[in-house]
Scaffold this motif. Structure first.
Motif, PDB file in Angstrom:
ATOM      1  N   HIS A 168       0.841  -1.203   0.000  1.00  0.00           N
ATOM      2  CA  HIS A 168       0.000   0.000   0.000  1.00  0.00           C
ATOM      3  C   HIS A 168       0.876   1.253   0.000  1.00  0.00           C
ATOM      4  O   HIS A 168       0.598   2.212  -0.725  1.00  0.00           O
ATOM      5  CB  HIS A 168      -0.918  -0.005   1.230  1.00  0.00           C
ATOM      6  CG  HIS A 168      -1.797   1.191   1.335  1.00  0.00           C
ATOM      7  ND1 HIS A 168      -2.889   1.394   0.506  1.00  0.00           N
ATOM      8  CD2 HIS A 168      -1.752   2.273   2.159  1.00  0.00           C
ATOM      9  CE1 HIS A 168      -3.473   2.534   0.813  1.00  0.00           C
ATOM     10  NE2 HIS A 168      -2.810   3.087   1.820  1.00  0.00           N
ATOM     11  N   THR A 171       2.586   1.811  -3.414  1.00  0.00           N
ATOM     12  CA  THR A 171       1.601   2.241  -4.409  1.00  0.00           C
ATOM     13  C   THR A 171       1.248   3.705  -4.197  1.00  0.00           C
ATOM     14  O   THR A 171       1.132   4.471  -5.165  1.00  0.00           O
ATOM     15  CB  THR A 171       0.335   1.374  -4.325  1.00  0.00           C
ATOM     16  OG1 THR A 171       0.691  -0.004  -4.463  1.00  0.00           O
ATOM     17  CG2 THR A 171      -0.645   1.734  -5.425  1.00  0.00           C
ATOM     18  N   LYS A 172       1.086   4.102  -2.952  1.00  0.00           N
ATOM     19  CA  LYS A 172       0.780   5.503  -2.656  1.00  0.00           C
ATOM     20  C   LYS A 172       1.928   6.418  -3.079  1.00  0.00           C
ATOM     21  O   LYS A 172       1.703   7.545  -3.550  1.00  0.00           O
ATOM     22  CB  LYS A 172       0.488   5.680  -1.163  1.00  0.00           C
ATOM     23  CG  LYS A 172      -0.860   5.129  -0.735  1.00  0.00           C
ATOM     24  CD  LYS A 172      -1.998   5.828  -1.459  1.00  0.00           C
ATOM     25  CE  LYS A 172      -3.358   5.308  -1.049  1.00  0.00           C
ATOM     26  NZ  LYS A 172      -4.455   5.949  -1.815  1.00  0.00           N
ATOM     27  N   HIS A 175       1.603   6.810  -6.736  1.00  0.00           N
ATOM     28  CA  HIS A 175       0.499   7.754  -6.968  1.00  0.00           C
ATOM     29  C   HIS A 175       0.993   9.193  -6.826  1.00  0.00           C
ATOM     30  O   HIS A 175       0.729  10.050  -7.680  1.00  0.00           O
ATOM     31  CB  HIS A 175      -0.619   7.516  -5.950  1.00  0.00           C
ATOM     32  CG  HIS A 175      -1.433   6.289  -6.194  1.00  0.00           C
ATOM     33  ND1 HIS A 175      -2.417   5.867  -5.333  1.00  0.00           N
ATOM     34  CD2 HIS A 175      -1.410   5.378  -7.196  1.00  0.00           C
ATOM     35  CE1 HIS A 175      -2.970   4.756  -5.805  1.00  0.00           C
ATOM     36  NE2 HIS A 175      -2.363   4.443  -6.928  1.00  0.00           N
ATOM     37  N   TRP A 183      -6.008   3.802  -8.476  1.00  0.00           N
ATOM     38  CA  TRP A 183      -5.660   2.493  -9.022  1.00  0.00           C
ATOM     39  C   TRP A 183      -4.824   1.742  -7.995  1.00  0.00           C
ATOM     40  O   TRP A 183      -4.168   2.344  -7.157  1.00  0.00           O
ATOM     41  CB  TRP A 183      -4.893   2.608 -10.344  1.00  0.00           C
ATOM     42  CG  TRP A 183      -3.570   3.329 -10.290  1.00  0.00           C
ATOM     43  CD1 TRP A 183      -3.346   4.658 -10.501  1.00  0.00           C
ATOM     44  CD2 TRP A 183      -2.283   2.752 -10.001  1.00  0.00           C
ATOM     45  NE1 TRP A 183      -2.005   4.952 -10.369  1.00  0.00           N
ATOM     46  CE2 TRP A 183      -1.336   3.799 -10.071  1.00  0.00           C
ATOM     47  CE3 TRP A 183      -1.845   1.464  -9.716  1.00  0.00           C
ATOM     48  CZ2 TRP A 183       0.027   3.589  -9.837  1.00  0.00           C
ATOM     49  CZ3 TRP A 183      -0.489   1.239  -9.483  1.00  0.00           C
ATOM     50  CH2 TRP A 183       0.430   2.304  -9.558  1.00  0.00           C
ATOM     51  N   HIS A 184      -4.907   0.425  -8.041  1.00  0.00           N
ATOM     52  CA  HIS A 184      -4.088  -0.393  -7.159  1.00  0.00           C
ATOM     53  C   HIS A 184      -3.386  -1.474  -7.974  1.00  0.00           C
ATOM     54  O   HIS A 184      -3.471  -1.491  -9.211  1.00  0.00           O
ATOM     55  CB  HIS A 184      -4.904  -0.982  -6.005  1.00  0.00           C
ATOM     56  CG  HIS A 184      -6.159  -1.694  -6.427  1.00  0.00           C
ATOM     57  ND1 HIS A 184      -6.162  -2.803  -7.242  1.00  0.00           N
ATOM     58  CD2 HIS A 184      -7.458  -1.443  -6.131  1.00  0.00           C
ATOM     59  CE1 HIS A 184      -7.408  -3.218  -7.417  1.00  0.00           C
ATOM     60  NE2 HIS A 184      -8.216  -2.414  -6.765  1.00  0.00           N
ATOM     61  N   ARG A 185      -2.699  -2.384  -7.278  1.00  0.00           N
ATOM     62  CA  ARG A 185      -1.825  -3.332  -7.980  1.00  0.00           C
ATOM     63  C   ARG A 185      -2.576  -4.209  -8.975  1.00  0.00           C
ATOM     64  O   ARG A 185      -2.092  -4.451 -10.074  1.00  0.00           O
ATOM     65  CB  ARG A 185      -1.109  -4.236  -6.961  1.00  0.00           C
ATOM     66  CG  ARG A 185       0.114  -3.616  -6.328  1.00  0.00           C
ATOM     67  CD  ARG A 185      -0.238  -2.675  -5.206  1.00  0.00           C
ATOM     68  NE  ARG A 185      -0.966  -3.338  -4.128  1.00  0.00           N
ATOM     69  CZ  ARG A 185      -1.609  -2.687  -3.154  1.00  0.00           C
ATOM     70  NH1 ARG A 185      -1.630  -1.368  -3.145  1.00  0.00           N
ATOM     71  NH2 ARG A 185      -2.246  -3.342  -2.199  1.00  0.00           N
TER      72      ARG A 185
END
Length: 264
Positions: A168, A171-172, A175, A183-185
């Motif tokens: 998380h 990913t942030k 972003h 969007w995520h993985r």
């Protein structure tokens, strides 16, 4: 549903459960109305995929060493999560498949990724031999642990050699630095599939890549027969449609990354 059907000796349990003395009168969930189907707030399954503008900003961040602006605790030399995200995009894989991938699963002689168990739309998990593009193979051979690994070592480990985590946070960070959001993985898997479809890859081939179908079962052939053809070199001049599809995907991603400035 299975538990209630078992208690009620219903459907496939009607014969299996016939010898049990007690039968419970429980609701049949197959006949139960789903209130969510009338809820205007629920829009159905997720269909988020990154477009070319978003990819042009995300891809330059998916490197090793990790970009300094990501500011990760592991340090840029030890953090391979950005590169792991790129591998997800190149292979349309699930994150849980990547996390447990071992070097023994990378078949360097045939350039395949052997997944011992993948989820399927219907039925039990099954194994998959996924052909890799040249870009995906180049990524694996560029990893800092390549050449020093043992067969049981993880391909994408953390600094202690254990499973990578804290997805998380990374990913942030992507972003934030790419100025993208929502969007995520798993959306990287969907993005790769969407690109291949847009490039004219047959939907069936995309389904095979995503492990939505067991091809040798569908066609009445067997994995043993496929291995025989491979071992006797009868497939040397046959282009694997999945590998060709992955090569198209890698070429498209490379073009988007190199042409990123024109999308600004």
């Amino acid at each position: 549903m299975p538990v209630f059907d078992w208690c009620a000796h219903r459907n496939k349990f009607s014969r299996v459960g016939s010898g049990r003395p007690q039968k419970l009168d429980v609701v049949d969930l197959h006949r139960t109305h789903d209130p969510a189907s009338d809820d205007p707030e629920i829009v159905g399954f997720r269909d988020r995929a990154l477009d070319h503008r978003e990819l042009s900003r995300v891809l330059p961040l998916l490197t090793w060493p990790a970009p300094p602006q990501m500011r990760m605790n592991q340090g840029i030399e030890g953090d391979i999560r950005p590169l792991a995200l790129r591998f997800l995009l190149l292979t349309c894989a699930r994150l849980d498949e990547l996390v447990v991938m071992k070097w023994n699963d990378f078949k360097e002689d045939t350039l395949h990724w052997h997944k011992p168990a993948v989820k399927t739309v219907r039925g039990k998990p099954r194994q998959q031999y996924l052909p890799l593009s040249g870009a995906a193979v180049a990524l694996l051979t560029s990893l800092p642990n390549y050449g020093t690994w043992r067969k049981s070592d993880l391909v994408f480990p953390n600094s202690a050699g254990h499973f990578l985590g804290n997805w998380h946070r990374i990913t942030k960070a992507v972003h934030r630095e790419s100025q993208t959001d929502n969007w995520h993985r798993h959306d990287l898997r969907r993005t790769g599939a969407s690109i291949m479809k847009a490039l004219g890859v047959a939907p069936r081939t995309v389904d095979e890549i995503l492990a939505h179908r067991a091809t040798h079962r569908d066609e009445g052939t067997s994995a043993a027969l496929e291995n025989y053809f491979a071992s006797t070199h009868l497939l040397e001049h046959v282009v694997d449609p999945q590998r060709a599809a992955f090569d198209k995907l890698a070429e498209a991603l490379d073009y988007i990354e190199r042409s990123g400035s024109q999308f600004a």
